[in-house]
Design a protein around this motif. Structure first.
Motif, PDB file in Angstrom:
ATOM      1  N   ASN A 110       0.820  -1.207   0.000  1.00  0.00           N
ATOM      2  CA  ASN A 110       0.000   0.000   0.000  1.00  0.00           C
ATOM      3  C   ASN A 110       0.855   1.257   0.000  1.00  0.00           C
ATOM      4  N   ALA A 111       1.931   1.235   0.797  1.00  0.00           N
ATOM      5  CA  ALA A 111       2.777   2.422   0.908  1.00  0.00           C
ATOM      6  C   ALA A 111       3.568   2.671  -0.360  1.00  0.00           C
ATOM      7  N   MET A 112       4.087   1.606  -0.958  1.00  0.00           N
ATOM      8  CA  MET A 112       4.980   1.766  -2.095  1.00  0.00           C
ATOM      9  C   MET A 112       4.246   1.838  -3.425  1.00  0.00           C
ATOM     10  N   CYS A 113       3.183   1.059  -3.566  1.00  0.00           N
ATOM     11  CA  CYS A 113       2.567   0.897  -4.883  1.00  0.00           C
ATOM     12  C   CYS A 113       1.213   1.564  -5.007  1.00  0.00           C
ATOM     13  N   ALA A 114       0.328   1.313  -4.052  1.00  0.00           N
ATOM     14  CA  ALA A 114      -1.049   1.760  -4.209  1.00  0.00           C
ATOM     15  C   ALA A 114      -1.215   3.245  -3.880  1.00  0.00           C
ATOM     16  N   MET A 115      -0.793   3.639  -2.671  1.00  0.00           N
ATOM     17  CA  MET A 115      -0.978   5.030  -2.259  1.00  0.00           C
ATOM     18  C   MET A 115       0.223   5.897  -2.624  1.00  0.00           C
ATOM     19  N   GLY A 116       1.398   5.322  -2.572  1.00  0.00           N
ATOM     20  CA  GLY A 116       2.598   6.076  -2.900  1.00  0.00           C
ATOM     21  C   GLY A 116       3.234   6.716  -1.686  1.00  0.00           C
ATOM     22  N   MET A 117       4.543   6.862  -1.730  1.00  0.00           N
ATOM     23  CA  MET A 117       5.272   7.399  -0.580  1.00  0.00           C
ATOM     24  C   MET A 117       4.928   8.852  -0.294  1.00  0.00           C
ATOM     25  N   SER A 118       4.651   9.634  -1.349  1.00  0.00           N
ATOM     26  CA  SER A 118       4.335  11.041  -1.116  1.00  0.00           C
ATOM     27  C   SER A 118       3.073  11.198  -0.289  1.00  0.00           C
ATOM     28  N   ALA A 119       2.115  10.269  -0.472  1.00  0.00           N
ATOM     29  CA  ALA A 119       0.857  10.349   0.268  1.00  0.00           C
ATOM     30  C   ALA A 119       0.976   9.750   1.657  1.00  0.00           C
ATOM     31  N   THR A 120       1.804   8.726   1.820  1.00  0.00           N
ATOM     32  CA  THR A 120       1.857   8.023   3.104  1.00  0.00           C
ATOM     33  C   THR A 120       2.863   8.620   4.077  1.00  0.00           C
ATOM     34  N   ILE A 121       4.042   8.992   3.602  1.00  0.00           N
ATOM     35  CA  ILE A 121       5.047   9.531   4.529  1.00  0.00           C
ATOM     36  C   ILE A 121       5.599  10.890   4.112  1.00  0.00           C
ATOM     37  N   GLY A 122       5.281  11.338   2.900  1.00  0.00           N
ATOM     38  CA  GLY A 122       5.787  12.630   2.466  1.00  0.00           C
ATOM     39  C   GLY A 122       7.306  12.648   2.458  1.00  0.00           C
ATOM     40  N   PRO A 123       7.933  13.715   2.970  1.00  0.00           N
ATOM     41  CA  PRO A 123       9.401  13.794   2.967  1.00  0.00           C
ATOM     42  C   PRO A 123      10.049  13.093   4.152  1.00  0.00           C
ATOM     43  N   TYR A 124       9.243  12.456   5.007  1.00  0.00           N
ATOM     44  CA  TYR A 124       9.760  11.869   6.233  1.00  0.00           C
ATOM     45  C   TYR A 124      10.099  10.390   6.048  1.00  0.00           C
ATOM     46  N   CYS A 125      10.655   9.792   7.086  1.00  0.00           N
ATOM     47  CA  CYS A 125      10.956   8.365   7.068  1.00  0.00           C
ATOM     48  C   CYS A 125       9.757   7.567   7.559  1.00  0.00           C
ATOM     49  N   GLY A 126       9.701   6.312   7.160  1.00  0.00           N
ATOM     50  CA  GLY A 126       8.638   5.429   7.607  1.00  0.00           C
ATOM     51  C   GLY A 126       9.210   4.256   8.395  1.00  0.00           C
ATOM     52  N   TYR A 127       8.565   3.936   9.505  1.00  0.00           N
ATOM     53  CA  TYR A 127       8.920   2.757  10.302  1.00  0.00           C
ATOM     54  C   TYR A 127       7.926   1.653   9.953  1.00  0.00           C
ATOM     55  N   VAL A 128       8.426   0.453   9.662  1.00  0.00           N
ATOM     56  CA  VAL A 128       7.575  -0.662   9.273  1.00  0.00           C
ATOM     57  C   VAL A 128       7.912  -1.877  10.124  1.00  0.00           C
TER      58      VAL A 128
END
Length: 436
Positions: free
Chosen positions: A70-88
């Motif tokens: 979801n983060a990488m493909c469906a919604m995209g990084m700009s929508a899920t984390i913006g310019p920040y880092c993501g913890y998974v």
């Protein structure tokens, strides 16, 4: 919005990533991680199966795979984390699975779940992931165990669970972690007292209900074929190298099959069958592929066929009208005609994708500025042609044309008889074409 159903526990995490579009709606939770000064540092991305803000996880690997997809493909990084880092969160299975390599190491922190079995193989894997560039965090730490001491040289971040940790032993735990030079995160902080305690002990980052509850993000399921077609059209519009177009096509096998069916059809009169993507591109030509992709793209919207779908008919007539008009305005520029055709194609993409405004859809496609500005701002001569095309559809072209000619003298070539001629030709073209 329909809930996402849990997939079979027999499905592999990798397959879950690759078949994510079998579900109707996509969800992801995110909770901010803050600095000592209260600034946003990162987001933890959380599994959610519906709009309900809680996780019902039956399989850790599947949950992680869904979050990654979801983060990488469906919604995209700009929508899920913006310019920040993501913890998974990652379980042992996912740590050893190449699915984790879908994540850009510089943008994501891998949180090792507390349930992960620690052994030499795990240590080796963590070291390898760190060499690649990933940062490793230990999740839900609540005691200074031998296992933690074994892991500390091989990780970067330690998240201490403030709901479970023994307060009498918290200082010793904190000092041990800081002695190794690791970043300390106070998680599940729910009160001001806990926040002040964590600050006093020297924690670096903070997360919990005291600051913010997780936010549930949702998006409609994307059709991988449609998304591939959009990206392919954007590449053609930007005159990208052949190799980039080939790579994009290869990401969507069903699109490749349709293209091969097109180029191998009798209409092309080829003496031999085309068997590769590159051969298909060279034999067909990017201009013809663009027209074919436009037909497939809009005809795939819903259950109606190309001939019956009013949206498909509208975009076909509009794009062809703009191409014909461009040929009258700048008869010596084939490139301008192609750009006009693409402007017509993309002018209705937001309707196709269900977005409120064209800018929302075009931002996902990264279209060349000349075309996107024409659509969003009606800028330049392409924007003027799009305005005229819409005026033709509304039957007010004469009035709009007079206004446009004052701004763009080149449009004088589009006289009322010319409008009538190219409008009829565009409508006939849209009716005559259908998917191969």
């Amino acid at each position: 919005m329909a809930e996402i159903s849990m997939i079979s526990t027999e499905a592999s995490p990798v397959r879950d990533v690759r078949t994510r579009c079998e579900i109707d709606s996509l969800y992801i939770g995110r909770q901010p991680i803050l600095t000592r000064g209260g600034a946003l540092e990162a987001y933890e991305l959380l599994f959610r199966e519906s709009e309900v803000n809680r996780a019902l996880i039956s399989d850790d690997a599947q949950a992680t795979a869904r979050v990654v997809a979801n983060a990488m493909c469906a919604m995209g990084m700009s929508a899920t984390i913006g310019p920040y880092c993501g913890y998974v969160n990652v379980c042992r299975e996912m740590l050893f699975d190449d699915t984790v390599m879908l994540l850009p190491p510089e943008r994501f922190v891998l949180e090792v779940l507390e349930t992960v079995h620690v052994d030499e193989a795990l240590i080796g894997r963590l070291d390898k992931l760190r060499r690649i560039g990933f940062r490793i965090a230990l999740d839900d730490i609540c005691e200074l165990s031998d296992e933690l001491l074994w892991l500390l040289p091989h990780v970067d971040i330690v998240k201490v669970d403030f709901l479970s940790v023994d307060r009498a032993r918290l200082q010793a735990l904190t000092q041990a972690v800081k002695a190794y030079g690791k970043t300390l995160v106070a998680e599940k902080v729910e009160t001001r007292d806990d926040y002040l305690l964590a600050q006093g002990l020297g924690f670096d980052l903070f997360q919990g209900y005291y600051f913010a509850r997780p936010q549930v993000l949702s998006a409609r399921r994307g059709d991988p074929s449609r998304q591939s077609l959009l990206r392919m059209l954007a590449l053609i519009a930007s005159e990208a190298p052949l190799v980039e177009l080939e790579q994009e096509l290869k990401r969507s096998p069903d699109v490749v099959m349709q293209l091969l069916r097109l180029v191998n059809s009798s209409a092309y009169g080829l003496e031999r069958r085309i068997a590769s993507v590159r051969e298909a591109i060279l034999a067909t030509g990017t201009r013809q592929i663009a027209r074919w992709a436009q037909l497939v793209l809009y005809a795939s919207n819903g259950e109606l066929s190309w001939r019956s779908d009013p949206l498909a008919q509208l975009v076909g007539a509009r794009s062809r009208f703009m191409e014909l008009a461009a040929a009258r305005v700048r008869p010596d520029s084939e490139r301008f005609g192609d750009a006009a055709f693409m402007t017509g194609v993309f002018s209705l993409v937001h309707v196709l994708l269900g977005d409120a405004e064209p800018a929302e859809s075009l931002a996902q496609i990264r279209l060349v500025a000349e075309i996107s500005d024409a659509i969003v701002h009606r800028a330049g001569l392409l924007g003027a042609l799009l305005t005229l095309a819409e005026a033709v559809e509304d039957g007010v072209q004469d009035e709009v044309a007079r206004e446009m000619r004052g701004i763009y003298p080149e449009l004088a070539a589009l006289t009322p008889p010319v409008f009538a001629e190219i409008n009829l030709e565009a409508a006939m073209w849209a009716q005559a074409h259908k998917m191969a």
